[in-house]
Design an enzyme around this catalytic site. Structure first.
Site, PDB file in Angstrom:
ATOM      1  N   ALA A 184     -83.127 -34.887  73.838  1.00 44.33           N
ATOM      2  CA  ALA A 184     -83.188 -33.424  73.930  1.00 44.33           C
ATOM      3  C   ALA A 184     -83.014 -32.894  72.513  1.00 44.33           C
ATOM      4  O   ALA A 184     -82.048 -32.236  72.183  1.00 44.33           O
ATOM      5  CB  ALA A 184     -82.094 -32.905  74.848  1.00 44.33           C
ATOM      6  N   LYS A 224    -101.913 -32.340  73.902  1.00 45.58           N
ATOM      7  CA  LYS A 224    -100.933 -33.319  74.369  1.00 45.58           C
ATOM      8  C   LYS A 224    -100.238 -32.806  75.625  1.00 45.58           C
ATOM      9  O   LYS A 224     -99.549 -31.791  75.605  1.00 45.58           O
ATOM     10  CB  LYS A 224     -99.907 -33.610  73.280  1.00 45.58           C
ATOM     11  N   ASN A 266     -99.012 -29.988  71.130  1.00 43.11           N
ATOM     12  CA  ASN A 266     -98.026 -30.293  72.176  1.00 43.11           C
ATOM     13  C   ASN A 266     -97.833 -29.052  73.041  1.00 43.11           C
ATOM     14  O   ASN A 266     -97.278 -28.056  72.591  1.00 43.11           O
ATOM     15  CB  ASN A 266     -96.720 -30.694  71.481  1.00 43.11           C
ATOM     16  N   GLY A 290     -89.913 -44.574  76.908  1.00 47.55           N
ATOM     17  CA  GLY A 290     -89.604 -45.995  76.800  1.00 47.55           C
ATOM     18  C   GLY A 290     -90.213 -46.768  77.960  1.00 47.55           C
ATOM     19  O   GLY A 290     -90.863 -46.183  78.839  1.00 47.55           O
ATOM     20  N   CYS A 340     -94.081 -27.118  75.490  1.00 42.12           N
ATOM     21  CA  CYS A 340     -93.075 -26.131  75.094  1.00 42.12           C
ATOM     22  C   CYS A 340     -93.089 -24.933  76.044  1.00 42.12           C
ATOM     23  O   CYS A 340     -94.132 -24.552  76.555  1.00 42.12           O
ATOM     24  CB  CYS A 340     -93.384 -25.592  73.704  1.00 42.12           C
ATOM     25  N   ASN A 379     -96.315 -36.912  77.352  1.00 39.26           N
ATOM     26  CA  ASN A 379     -95.057 -36.555  76.724  1.00 39.26           C
ATOM     27  C   ASN A 379     -93.932 -37.101  77.623  1.00 39.26           C
ATOM     28  O   ASN A 379     -94.194 -37.839  78.569  1.00 39.26           O
ATOM     29  CB  ASN A 379     -94.976 -35.023  76.561  1.00 39.26           C
ATOM     30  N   SER A 404     -95.468 -38.811  68.009  1.00 43.13           N
ATOM     31  CA  SER A 404     -94.729 -37.701  67.388  1.00 43.13           C
ATOM     32  C   SER A 404     -93.248 -37.724  67.774  1.00 43.13           C
ATOM     33  O   SER A 404     -92.896 -37.943  68.926  1.00 43.13           O
ATOM     34  CB  SER A 404     -95.360 -36.384  67.843  1.00 43.13           C
ATOM     35  N   GLY A 424     -84.986 -30.821  70.931  1.00 47.71           N
ATOM     36  CA  GLY A 424     -85.243 -29.379  70.842  1.00 47.71           C
ATOM     37  C   GLY A 424     -86.140 -29.034  69.673  1.00 47.71           C
ATOM     38  O   GLY A 424     -85.999 -27.983  69.048  1.00 47.71           O
ATOM     39  N   LEU A 425     -87.068 -29.961  69.376  1.00 47.60           N
ATOM     40  CA  LEU A 425     -88.093 -29.691  68.347  1.00 47.60           C
ATOM     41  C   LEU A 425     -87.531 -29.307  66.986  1.00 47.60           C
ATOM     42  O   LEU A 425     -88.039 -28.398  66.319  1.00 47.60           O
ATOM     43  CB  LEU A 425     -89.062 -28.594  68.832  1.00 47.60           C
TER      44      LEU A 425
HETATM   45  C1  LIG Z   1     -86.839 -38.700  69.958  1.00 50.96           C
HETATM   46  C2  LIG Z   1     -88.181 -38.230  70.440  1.00 50.96           C
HETATM   47  C3  LIG Z   1     -88.743 -37.066  69.901  1.00 50.96           C
HETATM   48  C4  LIG Z   1     -89.988 -36.614  70.312  1.00 50.96           C
HETATM   49  N1  LIG Z   1     -90.528 -35.494  69.738  1.00 50.96           N
HETATM   50  C5  LIG Z   1     -91.789 -35.093  70.078  1.00 50.96           C
HETATM   51  C6  LIG Z   1     -92.424 -33.993  69.416  1.00 50.96           C
HETATM   52  O1  LIG Z   1     -91.857 -33.382  68.503  1.00 50.96           O
HETATM   53  N2  LIG Z   1     -93.675 -33.635  69.808  1.00 50.96           N
HETATM   54  C7  LIG Z   1     -94.344 -34.314  70.797  1.00 50.96           C
HETATM   55  O2  LIG Z   1     -95.493 -33.980  71.106  1.00 50.96           O
HETATM   56  N3  LIG Z   1     -93.782 -35.371  71.427  1.00 50.96           N
HETATM   57  C8  LIG Z   1     -92.519 -35.773  71.096  1.00 50.96           C
HETATM   58  N4  LIG Z   1     -91.954 -36.877  71.720  1.00 50.96           N
HETATM   59  C9  LIG Z   1     -92.713 -37.562  72.780  1.00 50.96           C
HETATM   60  C10 LIG Z   1     -93.410 -38.820  72.249  1.00 50.96           C
HETATM   61  O3  LIG Z   1     -94.325 -38.494  71.224  1.00 50.96           O
HETATM   62  C11 LIG Z   1     -94.141 -39.564  73.374  1.00 50.96           C
HETATM   63  O4  LIG Z   1     -95.137 -38.731  73.910  1.00 50.96           O
HETATM   64  C12 LIG Z   1     -93.223 -39.974  74.509  1.00 50.96           C
HETATM   65  O5  LIG Z   1     -91.966 -40.361  74.000  1.00 50.96           O
HETATM   66  C13 LIG Z   1     -93.785 -41.118  75.367  1.00 50.96           C
HETATM   67  O6  LIG Z   1     -93.966 -42.299  74.618  1.00 50.96           O
HETATM   68  P1  LIG Z   1     -92.895 -43.508  74.542  1.00 50.96           P
HETATM   69  O7  LIG Z   1     -92.502 -43.857  75.944  1.00 50.96           O
HETATM   70  O8  LIG Z   1     -93.587 -44.598  73.812  1.00 50.96           O
HETATM   71  O9  LIG Z   1     -91.710 -42.953  73.802  1.00 50.96           O
HETATM   72  C14 LIG Z   1     -90.694 -37.326  71.323  1.00 50.96           C
HETATM   73  C15 LIG Z   1     -90.129 -38.488  71.863  1.00 50.96           C
HETATM   74  C16 LIG Z   1     -88.906 -38.954  71.431  1.00 50.96           C
HETATM   75  C17 LIG Z   1     -88.338 -40.218  72.024  1.00 50.96           C
END
Ligand SMILES: Cc1cc2nc3c(=O)[nH]c(=O)nc-3n(C[C@H](O)[C@H](O)[C@H](O)COP(=O)(O)O)c2cc1C
Ligand SMILES: Cc1cc2nc3c(=O)[nH]c(=O)nc-3n(C[C@H](O)[C@H](O)[C@H](O)COP(=O)(O)OP(=O)(O)OC[C@H]3O[C@@H](n4cnc5c(N)ncnc54)[C@H](O)[C@@H]3O)c2cc1C
Ligand code: FES
Lengths: 245, 303
Positions: free
Chosen positions: B70, B166, B128, B218, B131, B193, B21, B72-73
């Site tokens: 950041a 999540k 998620n 990452g 929040c 997350n 997400s 902020g959803l």
């Molecule tokens: C730009 C960005 C936006 C994200 N937005 C959400 C979100 O809206 N809801 C959510 O549950 N996780 C969100 N995440 C978290 C990712 O879904 C994921 O759980 C987290 O980045 C760890 O995985 P990764 O290391 O492969 O990025 C976001 C991550 C990134 C980088």
């Protein structure tokens, strides 16, 4: 927009901190001046956004300032090096709106996209005036290239070492123009916006994640709702701009 | 033939790769790059009751082997997700999607989940809970077993589809929170997350992000994510979608050995829009090299 492999054809110092790189590869997704490429660099997680300065049938040129680790790494790339980049990102400038006597204003690292814009406008038979602002003479670049294209070129430097002493806005008085195009640091854009007598388009910068409009990393709050600088920008219409500070 | 398919609470997916997400928009943005039907599924951008603009820019910072965000959803709100994004997605994606839902109160979670539960395109609801709870001092719902369980119960009461909670990694004992969600009726767990971090700009001597802090994700977070998936697998018996730093097929296999039934790919899509496709395409080779014929067989295999 496309993701392609490019080969560095040349990479040379143009002026203090400023480099010109020619990249050979598929440029078919470039549609307008003012679009940018997003370059993947070994050892850096995020890609770097750099404006397309100009392009030919099989290559494109960028002009960039080495200001941090990524752009310094780029400065060290030798001819023959391979890079992957997303190409043809962003909306770019709309040349249809220029009127007969467009005024183009660029500051420092904001100057490069104005080069292809100047070329296109001149090809369209417009009378183009370009104001190029630098900190000092040793950082100046591309002056003769703009002149050779056929534009009326005015130079300003902050320290007075070349052209008009002062800021780009100090060179705007008395100019007769039909439309304004501007690219440069945000304080410069704001000063031009306040002084310009016409409608115009202004190109913005923002820190980016994806570069393709999905992560909402680069969002700008405009008068007409939010804009993703990477996708709905980087060029905004004057009437959309809402100064954040 | 290598068998990549896995099963998430009755949802059979052709391979375990699920773009995470926030890193895959509402899908159609990626359809210009490749046929997204090759994905197992994907989780769409975190959706709230009202449209949200999110935080002021800058929202993105770089880190060694990763990035901070950041955002902020920022999202268009549940109404437009249902009326615009899902129909647009249907044009390019014929599989069930994972609906990522966020909220700032129990009522908001329940409202959004009840609405999205009625959409036939939705296969799983991913809630998620990172929040802040605005009614209760702003602490994240995901930081105590009690509040995580409360969200789970509120959502389960109004939904029929599998609900995956999540989890935030910014806690002392993530396994305890996962166990509380399972007990409250969760059908699965998604983790992790992002981890809270920050960067300071050396020239301006100010935080890079206007929000000051942001979420790190990452490759930098992979070992932490892996450890947390391991701990949660020990604590629950429901399926886990494991994520955090996954960027190669070998990372996917490692995550599954730790206990993940499916694997989320987040920041890798931001670095390279083709990342999820490349991972799916290289999975059969990795499996062959490691003597794996059926991916589902290795889930939790390292325990
Ligand atoms: C730009 C960005 C936006 C994200 N937005 C959400 C979100 O809206 N809801 C959510 O549950 N996780 C969100 N995440 C978290 C990712 O879904 C994921 O759980 C987290 O980045 C760890 O995985 P990764 O290391 O492969 O990025 C976001 C991550 C990134 C980088
Ligand atoms: C649409 C667009 C077009 C641009 N065109 C040009 C150009 O033609 N020539 C040129 O010299 N510069 C241009 N820039 C600015 C250029 O992207 C930054 O100077 C560069 O990213 C700095 O990277 P770094 O690793 O050297 O700096 P660092 O400060 O080490 O970078 C850290 C992170 O911040 C980001 N970042 C830092 N400064 C900026 C900035 N000003 N804008 C966006 N992201 C930034 C980097 O991309 C990286 O993710 C453009 C920026 C945008 C958004
Ligand atoms: S950088 Fe991701 S939306 Fe613009």
């Amino acid at each position: 927009m496309k993701k392609n492999k490019f080969i560095v054809k040349s990479n040379r110092l143009l002026a203090k901190y400023t480099y010109e790189m020619e990249l050979k590869g598929d440029i078919s997704s470039i549609k307008r001046p003012g679009q940018f490429i997003h370059i993947e660099l070994d050892g850096f997680f995020l890609r770097r956004p750099i404006s397309i300065c100009d392009w030919t049938a099989s290559s494109l040129t960028i002009v960039y300032k080495a200001v941090g680790r990524g752009t310094e790494y780029m400065a060290g790339l030798a001819e023959g090096a391979e890079l992957e980049a997303l190409v043809g990102l962003g909306n770019g400038f709309d040349t249809q709106k220029s009127g007969e006597k467009p005024l183009l204003i660029g500051g420092g690292a904001g100057i490069p996209p104005l080069y292809a814009l100047t070329r296109k406008l001149l090809e369209n038979g417009k009378k183009v005036t370009v104001v190029l602002g630098f900190n000092s003479a040793d950082e100046a670049f591309y002056i003769s290239k703009f002149t050779t294209l056929g534009a009326n070129v005015i130079i300003t430097t902050a320290d007075g070492s070349l052209g008009v002493r002062g800021l780009v806005t100090d060179a705007m008085d008395g100019l007769d123009y039909s439309y304004t195009y501007a690219c440069g640091p945000e304080p410069m854009l704001k000063a031009v916006y306040d002084k310009a007598l016409t409608d115009g388009q202004y190109s913005f910068e923002e820190r980016m994640g994806c570069g393709i409009g999905v992560c909402m990393g680069c969002v700008y709050r405009s008068k007409t709702g939010y804009k993703r600088i990477c996708k709905d920008g980087p060029v905004l219409e004057k009437e959309e701009i809402l100064w954040q500070t | 033939m290598a068998d990549l398919s896995v099963n998430l609470s009755g949802l059979h997916i052709s391979n375990p790769i699920i773009p995470a997400s926030g890193t895959f928009g509402f899908g159609h943005e990626f359809a210009g790059f490749y046929d997204i039907n090759i994905l197992g599924s994907f989780s769409f951008k975190g959706t709230t009751r009202e449209p949200r603009f999110g935080n002021p820019a800058p929202r993105i910072a770089e880190a060694s082997a990763g990035m901070l965000n950041a955002i902020g959803l920022q999202n268009p709100g549940i109404d437009r997700v249902i009326s615009e994004e899902l129909p647009r997605l249907r044009q390019v994606f014929s599989k069930p999607v994972i609906a990522n839902i966020s909220g700032f109160s129990l009522e908001e979670y329940a409202y959004c989940c009840e609405r999205i539960d009625k959409e036939e395109q939705v296969g799983i609801i991913e809630v998620n809970i990172s929040c802040p709870n605005v009614r209760d001092g702003g602490m994240s719902f995901g930081t105590t077993p009690e509040s995580a369980a409360a969200v789970t119960r509120a959502v389960k009461a109004v939904t029929t589809k599998p609900v995956y909670m999540k989890l935030s990694p910014n806690v002392t004992d993530i396994a305890e929170i996962a166990a509380a969600c399972e007990e409250a009726g969760a059908d699965g767990i998604s983790l992790i997350n992002t981890l809270t971090g920050m960067r300071i700009d050396l020239k301006s001597r100010k935080p890079v992000l206007s929000n000051i802090t942001g979420g790190l994700s990452g490759p930098a977070v992979f070992p932490i994510a892996l450890r947390m998936v391991w701990e949660v697998y020990e604590a629950v018996s429901i399926p886990i979608i494991g994520m955090g730093g996954v960027s190669t097929a070998d990372d996917v296999i490692e995550m599954m050995l730790a206990g993940a039934a499916a694997v989320g790919v987040g920041a890798a899509n931001i670095r390279d829009p083709f990342a999820s496709k490349k991972i799916i395409e290289s999975l059969p080779d990795s499996m062959e090299r490691l003597g794996i014929s059926r991916l589902a067989d290795i889930i939790g295999g390292a325990h």
